[in-house]
Design an enzyme around this catalytic site. Structure first.
Site, PDB file in Angstrom:
ATOM      1  N   HIS A 248       0.809  -1.220   0.000  1.00 30.86           N
ATOM      2  CA  HIS A 248       0.000   0.000   0.000  1.00 30.86           C
ATOM      3  C   HIS A 248       0.840   1.266   0.000  1.00 30.86           C
ATOM      4  O   HIS A 248       0.373   2.318  -0.433  1.00 30.86           O
ATOM      5  CB  HIS A 248      -1.002  -0.036   1.160  1.00 30.86           C
ATOM      6  CG  HIS A 248      -2.136  -0.972   0.887  1.00 30.86           C
ATOM      7  ND1 HIS A 248      -3.453  -0.634   1.042  1.00 30.86           N
ATOM      8  CD2 HIS A 248      -2.148  -2.255   0.426  1.00 30.86           C
ATOM      9  CE1 HIS A 248      -4.233  -1.652   0.704  1.00 30.86           C
ATOM     10  NE2 HIS A 248      -3.453  -2.653   0.337  1.00 30.86           N
ATOM     11  N   ASP A 249       2.077   1.197   0.492  1.00 34.73           N
ATOM     12  CA  ASP A 249       2.941   2.374   0.354  1.00 34.73           C
ATOM     13  C   ASP A 249       3.506   2.445  -1.069  1.00 34.73           C
ATOM     14  O   ASP A 249       3.359   3.446  -1.754  1.00 34.73           O
ATOM     15  CB  ASP A 249       4.090   2.356   1.377  1.00 34.73           C
ATOM     16  CG  ASP A 249       4.901   3.660   1.291  1.00 34.73           C
ATOM     17  OD1 ASP A 249       4.287   4.712   0.993  1.00 34.73           O
ATOM     18  OD2 ASP A 249       6.123   3.630   1.507  1.00 34.73           O
TER      19      ASP A 249
ATOM     20  N   VAL B 212       1.433   3.417  -4.373  1.00 34.43           N
ATOM     21  CA  VAL B 212       0.946   4.793  -4.508  1.00 34.43           C
ATOM     22  C   VAL B 212       2.139   5.744  -4.408  1.00 34.43           C
ATOM     23  O   VAL B 212       2.750   5.856  -3.344  1.00 34.43           O
ATOM     24  CB  VAL B 212      -0.083   5.104  -3.387  1.00 34.43           C
ATOM     25  CG1 VAL B 212      -0.660   6.499  -3.557  1.00 34.43           C
ATOM     26  CG2 VAL B 212      -1.196   4.055  -3.385  1.00 34.43           C
TER      27      VAL B 212
ATOM     28  N   GLY C  81       5.123   5.333  -5.411  1.00 33.53           N
ATOM     29  CA  GLY C  81       6.375   4.644  -5.100  1.00 33.53           C
ATOM     30  C   GLY C  81       6.577   4.508  -3.607  1.00 33.53           C
ATOM     31  O   GLY C  81       5.743   4.950  -2.806  1.00 33.53           O
TER      32      GLY C  81
ATOM     33  N   ASP D 257       7.554   5.724  -0.615  1.00 28.28           N
ATOM     34  CA  ASP D 257       7.927   7.049  -0.100  1.00 28.28           C
ATOM     35  C   ASP D 257       7.293   7.349   1.255  1.00 28.28           C
ATOM     36  O   ASP D 257       7.259   8.499   1.682  1.00 28.28           O
ATOM     37  CB  ASP D 257       7.523   8.140  -1.112  1.00 28.28           C
ATOM     38  CG  ASP D 257       6.003   8.258  -1.236  1.00 28.28           C
ATOM     39  OD1 ASP D 257       5.291   7.317  -0.782  1.00 28.28           O
ATOM     40  OD2 ASP D 257       5.524   9.268  -1.770  1.00 28.28           O
TER      41      ASP D 257
ATOM     42  N   SER E  78       4.370   7.659   2.026  1.00 24.72           N
ATOM     43  CA  SER E  78       3.190   8.544   1.941  1.00 24.72           C
ATOM     44  C   SER E  78       2.025   7.958   2.732  1.00 24.72           C
ATOM     45  O   SER E  78       1.169   8.691   3.226  1.00 24.72           O
ATOM     46  CB  SER E  78       2.790   8.775   0.481  1.00 24.72           C
ATOM     47  OG  SER E  78       2.575   7.541  -0.186  1.00 24.72           O
TER      48      SER E  78
ATOM     49  N   HIS F 168      -2.221 -13.269   0.429  1.00 27.75           N
ATOM     50  CA  HIS F 168      -3.486 -13.486   1.148  1.00 27.75           C
ATOM     51  C   HIS F 168      -3.529 -14.855   1.829  1.00 27.75           C
ATOM     52  O   HIS F 168      -4.585 -15.294   2.268  1.00 27.75           O
ATOM     53  CB  HIS F 168      -4.682 -13.289   0.207  1.00 27.75           C
ATOM     54  CG  HIS F 168      -4.837 -11.863  -0.242  1.00 27.75           C
ATOM     55  ND1 HIS F 168      -5.535 -11.496  -1.355  1.00 27.75           N
ATOM     56  CD2 HIS F 168      -4.352 -10.701   0.299  1.00 27.75           C
ATOM     57  CE1 HIS F 168      -5.486 -10.173  -1.482  1.00 27.75           C
ATOM     58  NE2 HIS F 168      -4.772  -9.667  -0.504  1.00 27.75           N
TER      59      HIS F 168
ATOM     60  N   THR G  59       0.416 -24.385  12.027  1.00 27.84           N
ATOM     61  CA  THR G  59       1.055 -23.085  11.843  1.00 27.84           C
ATOM     62  C   THR G  59       0.925 -22.298  13.126  1.00 27.84           C
ATOM     63  O   THR G  59       0.004 -22.509  13.897  1.00 27.84           O
ATOM     64  CB  THR G  59       0.372 -22.308  10.707  1.00 27.84           C
ATOM     65  OG1 THR G  59      -1.028 -22.255  10.994  1.00 27.84           O
ATOM     66  CG2 THR G  59       0.578 -22.972   9.374  1.00 27.84           C
TER      67      THR G  59
ATOM     68  N   ASP H 227       2.835 -18.775   3.046  1.00 27.61           N
ATOM     69  CA  ASP H 227       3.262 -19.871   2.182  1.00 27.61           C
ATOM     70  C   ASP H 227       2.289 -20.023   1.006  1.00 27.61           C
ATOM     71  O   ASP H 227       1.397 -19.184   0.826  1.00 27.61           O
ATOM     72  CB  ASP H 227       3.390 -21.180   2.990  1.00 27.61           C
ATOM     73  CG  ASP H 227       2.059 -21.650   3.557  1.00 27.61           C
ATOM     74  OD1 ASP H 227       0.993 -21.199   3.090  1.00 27.61           O
ATOM     75  OD2 ASP H 227       2.081 -22.489   4.477  1.00 27.61           O
TER      76      ASP H 227
HETATM   77  C1  HEM Z   1      -4.218  -8.061  -6.262  1.00 26.72           C
HETATM   78  C2  HEM Z   1      -4.945  -7.131  -5.726  1.00 26.72           C
HETATM   79  C3  HEM Z   1      -5.250  -7.053  -4.257  1.00 26.72           C
HETATM   80  C4  HEM Z   1      -6.467  -6.773  -3.734  1.00 26.72           C
HETATM   81  C5  HEM Z   1      -7.756  -6.465  -4.492  1.00 26.72           C
HETATM   82  C6  HEM Z   1      -6.327  -6.834  -2.298  1.00 26.72           C
HETATM   83  C7  HEM Z   1      -7.342  -6.585  -1.398  1.00 26.72           C
HETATM   84  C8  HEM Z   1      -7.253  -6.772  -0.036  1.00 26.72           C
HETATM   85  C9  HEM Z   1      -8.324  -6.537   0.886  1.00 26.72           C
HETATM   86  C10 HEM Z   1      -9.714  -6.021   0.521  1.00 26.72           C
HETATM   87  C11 HEM Z   1      -7.883  -6.868   2.124  1.00 26.72           C
HETATM   88  C12 HEM Z   1      -8.666  -6.813   3.440  1.00 26.72           C
HETATM   89  C13 HEM Z   1      -8.676  -5.429   4.050  1.00 26.72           C
HETATM   90  C14 HEM Z   1      -9.658  -5.370   5.201  1.00 26.72           C
HETATM   91  O1  HEM Z   1     -10.840  -5.584   4.956  1.00 26.72           O
HETATM   92  O2  HEM Z   1      -9.225  -5.140   6.362  1.00 26.72           O
HETATM   93  C15 HEM Z   1      -6.522  -7.329   1.976  1.00 26.72           C
HETATM   94  C16 HEM Z   1      -5.738  -7.796   3.005  1.00 26.72           C
HETATM   95  C17 HEM Z   1      -4.407  -8.126   2.872  1.00 26.72           C
HETATM   96  N1  HEM Z   1      -3.649  -8.000   1.722  1.00 26.72           N
HETATM   97 FE1  HEM Z   1      -4.355  -7.626  -0.134  1.00 26.72          FE
HETATM   98  N2  HEM Z   1      -5.036  -7.147  -1.992  1.00 26.72           N
HETATM   99  C18 HEM Z   1      -4.331  -7.280  -3.147  1.00 26.72           C
HETATM  100  C19 HEM Z   1      -2.989  -7.531  -3.267  1.00 26.72           C
HETATM  101  C20 HEM Z   1      -2.135  -7.677  -2.195  1.00 26.72           C
HETATM  102  C21 HEM Z   1      -0.696  -7.700  -2.288  1.00 26.72           C
HETATM  103  C22 HEM Z   1       0.098  -7.490  -3.568  1.00 26.72           C
HETATM  104  C23 HEM Z   1      -0.227  -7.899  -1.025  1.00 26.72           C
HETATM  105  C24 HEM Z   1       1.192  -7.976  -0.504  1.00 26.72           C
HETATM  106  C25 HEM Z   1       2.231  -8.157  -1.202  1.00 26.72           C
HETATM  107  C26 HEM Z   1      -1.363  -8.032  -0.161  1.00 26.72           C
HETATM  108  C27 HEM Z   1      -1.296  -8.341   1.177  1.00 26.72           C
HETATM  109  C28 HEM Z   1      -2.389  -8.384   2.017  1.00 26.72           C
HETATM  110  C29 HEM Z   1      -2.291  -8.814   3.396  1.00 26.72           C
HETATM  111  C30 HEM Z   1      -1.063  -9.355   4.095  1.00 26.72           C
HETATM  112  C31 HEM Z   1      -3.564  -8.647   3.938  1.00 26.72           C
HETATM  113  C32 HEM Z   1      -3.969  -8.920   5.392  1.00 26.72           C
HETATM  114  C33 HEM Z   1      -3.686  -7.671   6.204  1.00 26.72           C
HETATM  115  C34 HEM Z   1      -3.896  -7.802   7.701  1.00 26.72           C
HETATM  116  O3  HEM Z   1      -4.239  -8.872   8.198  1.00 26.72           O
HETATM  117  O4  HEM Z   1      -3.677  -6.784   8.401  1.00 26.72           O
HETATM  118  N3  HEM Z   1      -2.498  -7.870  -0.905  1.00 26.72           N
HETATM  119  N4  HEM Z   1      -6.147  -7.236   0.649  1.00 26.72           N
END
Ligand code: HEM
Ligand SMILES: *[C@@H]1O[C@H](CO)[C@@H](O)[C@H](O)[C@H]1NC(C)=O
Ligand SMILES: *[C@@H]1O[C@H](CO)[C@@H](O)[C@H](O)[C@H]1NC(C)=O
Length: 340
Positions: free
Chosen positions: A62-63, A66, A68, A70, A72, A186, A258, A265
């Site tokens: 998320h950093d 948007v 790069g 930085d 933000s 995820h 786990t 994983d």
């Molecule tokens: C491909 C598009 C992606 C979408 C649409 C997406 C969307 C989301 C959404 C909606 C959540 C839940 C937020 C909430 O309701 O609290 C989430 C959680 C999460 N996402 Fe993604 N995500 C994407 C890609 C990524 C990428 C690239 C990463 C990391 C490299 C990532 C890592 C995570 C992690 C670790 C969580 C859990 C966060 C937590 O437990 O605090 N996601 N994502």
């Protein structure tokens, strides 16, 4: 109770060490010191609160997505700029800011942007028990602009179609393969009900296993009595054996033992191919008309080591996206710009 007080104690001790280090050594932080401090703080934070590891991995995405990498995403609202990235709808649930602050308190001359990517790497290492690792160079600078509207326009959404996800990644120089690889994050963490409500709603449902959907609806309903927008585990691996049983989850090939934090994983792919993932965007990877993305899901389900390597490589590139300005600095405090 014992664990909570131990966490406070460790944090205090780390703070004292930091104060002493500052008093005696104004010298520039070396890479070795930086690595050691990040490791110590992230390990301590995850021990105190297992969920924060996932939050720190997500923070990198998320950093860096948007403007790069930085920092933000770290800026708090000010009287003159209230609509910061933290307020973006797409940033719901973002956390880990206190861990970034505690690292910054010990590493004054390191940019907040560097701290975000180094803390994310350390979390990924810990949650994967060392299987995920990558080299990062320091030197990022902190930006001065943070806009909720920009974050909402730039970050992908859980409701996106395959084409929208593909376009979103392409805009930042990431391929369909990267999309499949990075979505594997995820395998850890949680999501709010509002992020997957469409998957519970029969009228708008996207392909989801019906038994899993029923179990999820029930779970959300129960948890919804405590809080209106409850969170659920992203990965069915981390749900109870009862939940897995009624869903008909086939855990073949998945390490079910786990830690509380959940392991980073390839188990996401096992769940996805069984239509047991929370987000529509996860499911959409099955919808690539060329079947390239769908074939990748199978490849990563069947080859854990491949995914570890490819995820490490993609995270390194994500963590290296450069900032687009307009002005940069090494912030004194990660939550505000130096001129504030
Ligand atoms: C491909 C598009 C992606 C979408 C649409 C997406 C969307 C989301 C959404 C909606 C959540 C839940 C937020 C909430 O309701 O609290 C989430 C959680 C999460 N996402 Fe993604 N995500 C994407 C890609 C990524 C990428 C690239 C990463 C990391 C490299 C990532 C890592 C995570 C992690 C670790 C969580 C859990 C966060 C937590 O437990 O605090 N996601 N994502
Ligand atoms: C982005 O899309 C263009 C046009 O389809 C393509 O040529 C390019 O290879 C894509 N970039 C990546 C990183 O996949
Ligand atoms: C679970 O999946 C494995 C591997 O895909 C398969 O061999 C096995 O038959 C499945 N078990 C059940 C009960 O469906």
């Amino acid at each position: 109770m014992v664990k909570a007080s131990l966490c406070v104690l460790v944090t205090l001790v780390l703070a004292v060490i930091a104060a002493q280090a500052q008093a005696v050594s104004p010298a520039k932080t070396t890479q070795a010191v930086m690595d050691a401090v990040v490791k110590q703080e992230v390990e301590n934070a995850i021990n105190c609160n297992p969920g924060v590891g996932a939050a720190l991995v997500r923070l990198v995405f998320h950093d860096c997505w948007v403007r790069g990498c930085d920092a933000s995403v770290l800026l708090d609202k000010t009287p003159s700029s209230s609509s910061v990235e933290k307020k973006a709808a797409n940033n719901i649930g973002l956390a880990g800011f206190d861990v970034i602050d505690s690292i910054k308190a010990r590493l004054h001359d390191v940019s907040c942007a560097d701290i975000v990517v180094f803390a994310g790497r350390e979390s990924a290492r810990i949650l994967s028990k060392g299987s995920i690792d990558y080299t990062l160079a320091p030197g990022r600078l902190d930006g001065v602009v943070s806009s909720a509207a920009e974050a909402d326009a730039t970050l992908p959404e859980a409701s996106f179609s395959f084409q929208e996800l593909k376009d979103n990644f392409n805009r930042t120089g990431f391929s369909v393969e990267d999309l499949v690889i990075l979505s594997g994050a995820h395998s850890i963490g949680v999501a709010h009900r509002t992020s997957f409500q469409d998957r519970l709603d029969a009228a708008t449902q996207t392909p989801i296993d019906p038994e899993y959907q029923t179990a999820l609806r029930y779970r959300v309903n129960v948890d919804g009595h405590k809080t209106p927008n409850p969170t659920e585990k992203n990965n069915i691996r981390d749900m109870s054996p009862f939940f897995q049983g009624v869903s008909g989850y086939n855990s073949s090939g998945v390490n079910l033992y786990t830690p509380e934090a959940g392991a980073l994983d390839n188990s996401y792919y096992t769940a996805n191919l069984q239509k047991m993932v929370l987000f529509k965007s996860d499911w959409e990877l099955n919808q690539d008309p060329t079947h390239f993305a769908g074939d990748k899901l199978i490849e990563y389900r069947d080859n854990a080591a491949d995914w570890d390597l490819d995820f490490s490589d993609a995270m390194a590139r994500l963590s290296s996206l450069t900032s687009s300005g307009p002005k940069s600095e090494v912030r004194k405090h990660c939550r505000r710009t130096n001129s504030y």
